[in-house]
Write a protein that holds these residues in place. Structure first.
Motif, PDB file in Angstrom:
ATOM      1  N   GLY A 220      39.661  54.251  42.743  1.00  0.00           N
ATOM      2  CA  GLY A 220      41.003  53.892  43.182  1.00  0.00           C
ATOM      3  C   GLY A 220      41.310  52.419  43.015  1.00  0.00           C
ATOM      4  O   GLY A 220      42.389  52.049  42.535  1.00  0.00           O
ATOM      5  N   THR A 221      40.370  51.541  43.400  1.00  0.00           N
ATOM      6  CA  THR A 221      40.623  50.102  43.275  1.00  0.00           C
ATOM      7  C   THR A 221      40.698  49.669  41.816  1.00  0.00           C
ATOM      8  O   THR A 221      41.482  48.777  41.473  1.00  0.00           O
ATOM      9  N   LEU A 222      39.907  50.282  40.957  1.00  0.00           N
ATOM     10  CA  LEU A 222      39.986  49.960  39.528  1.00  0.00           C
ATOM     11  C   LEU A 222      41.349  50.322  38.961  1.00  0.00           C
ATOM     12  O   LEU A 222      41.967  49.534  38.226  1.00  0.00           O
ATOM     13  N   ALA A 223      41.826  51.535  39.270  1.00  0.00           N
ATOM     14  CA  ALA A 223      43.134  51.964  38.770  1.00  0.00           C
ATOM     15  C   ALA A 223      44.248  51.108  39.358  1.00  0.00           C
ATOM     16  O   ALA A 223      45.184  50.714  38.650  1.00  0.00           O
ATOM     17  N   LEU A 224      44.163  50.805  40.665  1.00  0.00           N
ATOM     18  CA  LEU A 224      45.185  49.988  41.311  1.00  0.00           C
ATOM     19  C   LEU A 224      45.219  48.580  40.728  1.00  0.00           C
ATOM     20  O   LEU A 224      46.297  48.033  40.449  1.00  0.00           O
ATOM     21  N   THR A 225      44.053  47.981  40.537  1.00  0.00           N
ATOM     22  CA  THR A 225      43.987  46.634  39.966  1.00  0.00           C
ATOM     23  C   THR A 225      44.556  46.605  38.561  1.00  0.00           C
ATOM     24  O   THR A 225      45.340  45.711  38.206  1.00  0.00           O
ATOM     25  N   ASP A 226      44.163  47.578  37.758  1.00  0.00           N
ATOM     26  CA  ASP A 226      44.682  47.635  36.390  1.00  0.00           C
ATOM     27  C   ASP A 226      46.197  47.820  36.390  1.00  0.00           C
ATOM     28  O   ASP A 226      46.903  47.153  35.625  1.00  0.00           O
ATOM     29  N   PHE A 227      46.696  48.710  37.236  1.00  0.00           N
ATOM     30  CA  PHE A 227      48.139  48.963  37.268  1.00  0.00           C
ATOM     31  C   PHE A 227      48.895  47.723  37.722  1.00  0.00           C
ATOM     32  O   PHE A 227      49.963  47.406  37.173  1.00  0.00           O
ATOM     33  N   TYR A 228      48.356  47.011  38.701  1.00  0.00           N
ATOM     34  CA  TYR A 228      49.041  45.813  39.187  1.00  0.00           C
ATOM     35  C   TYR A 228      49.119  44.752  38.101  1.00  0.00           C
ATOM     36  O   TYR A 228      50.187  44.167  37.870  1.00  0.00           O
ATOM     37  N   VAL A 229      47.996  44.492  37.435  1.00  0.00           N
ATOM     38  CA  VAL A 229      48.002  43.503  36.357  1.00  0.00           C
ATOM     39  C   VAL A 229      48.930  43.953  35.234  1.00  0.00           C
ATOM     40  O   VAL A 229      49.682  43.140  34.670  1.00  0.00           O
ATOM     41  N   MET A 230      48.904  45.234  34.895  1.00  0.00           N
ATOM     42  CA  MET A 230      49.788  45.746  33.848  1.00  0.00           C
ATOM     43  C   MET A 230      51.250  45.551  34.231  1.00  0.00           C
ATOM     44  O   MET A 230      52.073  45.122  33.400  1.00  0.00           O
TER      45      MET A 230
END
Length: 268
Positions: free
Chosen positions: A244-254
Motif C-alpha cells: 500500500g505505501t509503495l503504491a501510495l508513494t508512487d501515485f503521489y509523486v506521479m
C-alpha cells in the motif's frame, strides 16, 4: 494372514464423506481477496513501471521508488544516482538495477509463498479443504527450487532500502534549499515501512540470532533478535502495508509530477 486392517470389536467403521470439505464458513473469501489484491497491485505496478514518465519532481527532488535509481539513458539526471548506462528501450524498466531483486525478494518471501500458493495455485486453498493438485513435491524441483535463494535476495533488498532512504533524505534538499512538504512525509513513511518489512524477514531473524547457542554471551545480538522477532510476527501485515505505501508513494509523486495537484508545503 490377510492385508485387510482389522478394528476393535464394537468400533464403528470410518464414515465415507462424499463432500470435498465439510466447512460451511466462507473459507474461500481469504484466497479470493488475496487474488484480487495482489492482481490489482501487480497490474498497477506494471503499468507504472513501463510508463516511463511522471516519476521525478525536479522542484522538490521527489523520486518514486518504482524508478529508483533510474539507470536508462532516458532518465533525468537528478534521478540517476548510479549513472545512465542502459538503453532507453521501452521494454527495459528505468529502475532495472533494483526491480528484479525486489520482485525476487517478494516472490520468495515466506508469507508471499503462502499467499500465492493458497490463492493462485489452490495448494491448498484453506485448512480442511483438499489440494487441487494430484501430486506434491514441495520446493525440491524447478522453479520452486529457487525459493531457497530467499536469504540472498534479502541482502539485495536491504541495499535497495538504503537507496530508498537516501532518496527520502535528498528530497529535503531541493534546488531552492531545505524544504519540507507532504511529499516528504509520504516518502519517509514508505521508507520506514519498507525497513520494517525487510528486517522482519525470517532470513534477517536467522542472520541476527539463528546460530547463537548462548544468548547470554551475546546480549547485543539477543536484544536485536528480540526486536526483529517482535516484527517477525507482524510480517504478513507489513507485507500488505508496504504494498500500500509503495503504491501510495508512487501515485503521489506521479500526481505532483503530472501537475494534477500541488505538493502541500510546510517549509519552503
Amino acid at each position: 494372514m490377510t492385508s485387510t486392517a482389522t478394528r476393535p470389536r464394537g468400533a464403528r467403521a470410518r464414515a465415507a464423506i462424499a463432500a470435498k470439505t465439510l466447512r460451511t464458513d466462507r473459507w474461500w473469501f481469504a484466497p479470493l481477496i488475496t487474488v484480487i489484491g495482489l492482481s490489482a497491485w501487480v497490474a498497477y505496478a506494471t503499468v507504472r513501471v513501463f510508463m516511463h514518465k511522471w516519476y521525478w519532481v525536479e522542484q522538490y527532488h521527489y523520486l518514486t521508488p518504482f524508478y529508483s535509481p533510474c539507470v536508462t539513458d532516458r532518465c533525468v539526471e537528478g534521478a540517476s544516482h548510479f549513472g545512465r548506462f542502459l538503453p532507453g528501450w521501452w521494454i527495459i524498466p528505468d529502475a532495472a538495477l533494483t526491480l528484479p531483486f525486489l520482485l525476487l525478494f517478494r516472490l520468495t518471501c515466506y508469507y508471499y509463498r503462502k499467499a500465492y500458493y493458497r490463492s493462485f495455485w489452490l495448494s491448498p486453498p484453506a485448512c480442511a479443504v483438499p489440494d487441487k493438485h494430484d501430486s506434491y513435491s514441495g520446493e525440491t524441483r524447478f522453479p520452486l527450487l529457487g525459493q531457497n535463494l530467499h536469504r540472498y535476495f534479502f541482502y539485495a533488498a536491504a541495499i535497495i532500502s538504503l537507496i530508498n532512504t537516501w532518496d527520502a533524505v535528498l528530497a529535503f534538499h531541493s534546488p531552492e534549499g531545505f524544504g519540507f512538504g507532504l511529499g516528504n512525509v509520504v516518502l519517509l513513511v514508505n521508507v520506514v515501512m519498507l525497513w520494517a518489512y525487510t528486517i522482519s524477514c525470517h532470513s534477517c531473524r536467522h542472520i541476527i540470532g539463528g546460530r547463537l547457542k548462548h544468548f547470554s554471551k551475546h546480549p547485543v545480538r539477543y536484544k536485536a533478535w528480540t526486536g526483529v522477532s517482535w516484527l517477525n510476527v507482524r510480517h504478513m501485515q507489513l507485507a500488505w502495508i508496504t504494498l500500500g505505501t509503495l503504491a501510495l508513494t508512487d501515485f503521489y509523486v506521479m500526481a505532483v509530477a503530472a501537475g494534477w495537484f500541488n505538493d502541500l508545503r510546510f517549509i519552503n
